[in-house]
Design a protein around this motif. Structure first.
Motif, short mmCIF file in Angstrom:
data_model
loop_
_atom_site.label_atom_id
_atom_site.label_comp_id
_atom_site.label_asym_id
_atom_site.label_seq_id
_atom_site.Cartn_x
_atom_site.Cartn_y
_atom_site.Cartn_z
N ALA A 166 1.14 -1.27 -0.01
CA ALA A 166 0.05 -0.11 0.12
C ALA A 166 0.69 1.25 -0.03
O ALA A 166 0.56 2.17 -0.71
CB ALA A 166 -1.12 0.00 1.29
N TRP A 198 -5.35 -8.52 1.63
CA TRP A 198 -5.85 -7.00 1.45
C TRP A 198 -7.06 -6.74 1.93
O TRP A 198 -7.50 -5.43 2.46
CB TRP A 198 -5.68 -6.65 -0.23
N PRO A 224 -7.60 -3.50 -4.22
CA PRO A 224 -6.54 -2.47 -4.61
C PRO A 224 -6.85 -1.70 -5.82
O PRO A 224 -6.14 -0.56 -5.74
CB PRO A 224 -5.17 -3.62 -4.78
#
Length: 264
Positions: free
Chosen positions: A159, A190, A198
């Motif tokens: 990230a 995630w 994402p």
């Protein structure tokens, strides 16, 4: 930012309060050296100083045995989506400090800027200092999350890479492999740390940068699209309109009208 407030509360109400704005702050001192909040039947407690976060939705009730000293700043509820990391977790109402964080220095700067709020540039610098506190709260919250999930540190490294390289068309699958995960497992881990996939996370970073460039520069729309990481300027315009409900040109015009109005 809507407001900045320093307050010493001598009375505590046992009644739950509904927030209409998004509020970040610090409990600076209390009689017992601790502070607490209750949300429904769940109570949360921390040593002071401690970060505090409240937002519209949950019913918060301060739980303190005496006076408390607070500093806080607020944002309109329309910015809720910008703070999903906090608003999605009511239990982050109280977040302990990292021991190496210099709270005194940043608070002194905030109080100094607040006293000089009419001076040119003070408002922007004040907002920057407040966002510094928000970022520190986010780091502390992420430290807490790392203890809850395998591969959490790898997810946050990815990230952080996306935060810095969003305009370079990063290969997320390759990043997952570099950090020892299959893409399928990466998506699963995630999801435990972030509410959005994402791709959406990356797109929001690109659009946030586009907003900054629209507000702070006179670059043409296609130049902003390229700097924010969009290969096709027409796709950029569609994506911007979908997320912001405005075209890039309309967004720029609206922001400049706000600046002109605030200067009057």
């Amino acid at each position: 930012m809507s407001c900045v407030v320093y307050d010493r509360q001598n009375l505590q109400t046992s009644l739950p309060l509904h927030r209409t704005s998004i509020n970040f702050g610090v409990v600076l001192a209390s009689r017992t050296g601790r502070t607490g909040y209750r949300i429904g039947d769940q109570e949360y407690e921390a040593e002071v100083p401690a970060f505090v976060f409240t937002c519209p939705g949950p019913e918060y009730c301060a739980v303190n045995s005496g006076p408390v000293e607070k500093f806080y700043f607020s944002y309109s509820s329309e910015y809720r989506d910008f703070f999903l990391e906090f608003t999605s977790r009511p239990e982050c109402v109280l977040i302990p400090f990292r021991r190496d964080f210099n709270l005194t220095e940043i608070l002194n700067e905030i109080f100094h800027l607040a006293a000089m709020i009419r001076h040119p540039g003070s408002t922007d610098r004040l907002d920057f200092c407040c966002m510094h506190l928000v970022q520190e709260m986010a780091l502390n919250l992420r430290d807490r999350k790392r203890q809850e999930s395998p591969y959490a540190s790898e997810i946050y490294r990815i990230a952080s890479y996306l935060d810095l390289h969003f305009a370079e068309q990063p290969d997320v699958e390759a990043l997952a492999r570099e950090h020892g995960m299959s893409y399928r497992n990466f998506l699963r881990y995630w999801k435990k740390q972030f509410l959005v996939p994402p791709g959406v996370y990356l797109r929001r970073k690109q659009l946030d940068e586009a907003c900054r460039l629209l507000e702070d520069t006179d670059l043409k729309i296609y130049e902003i699209a390229a700097r924010a990481g969009f290969v096709d300027p027409y796709y950029f315009i569609r994506a911007f309109r979908k997320e912001k409900r405005l075209t890039p040109g309309a967004y720029r015009a609206m922001q400049r009208k706000k600046i002109q109005f605030s200067a009057q």
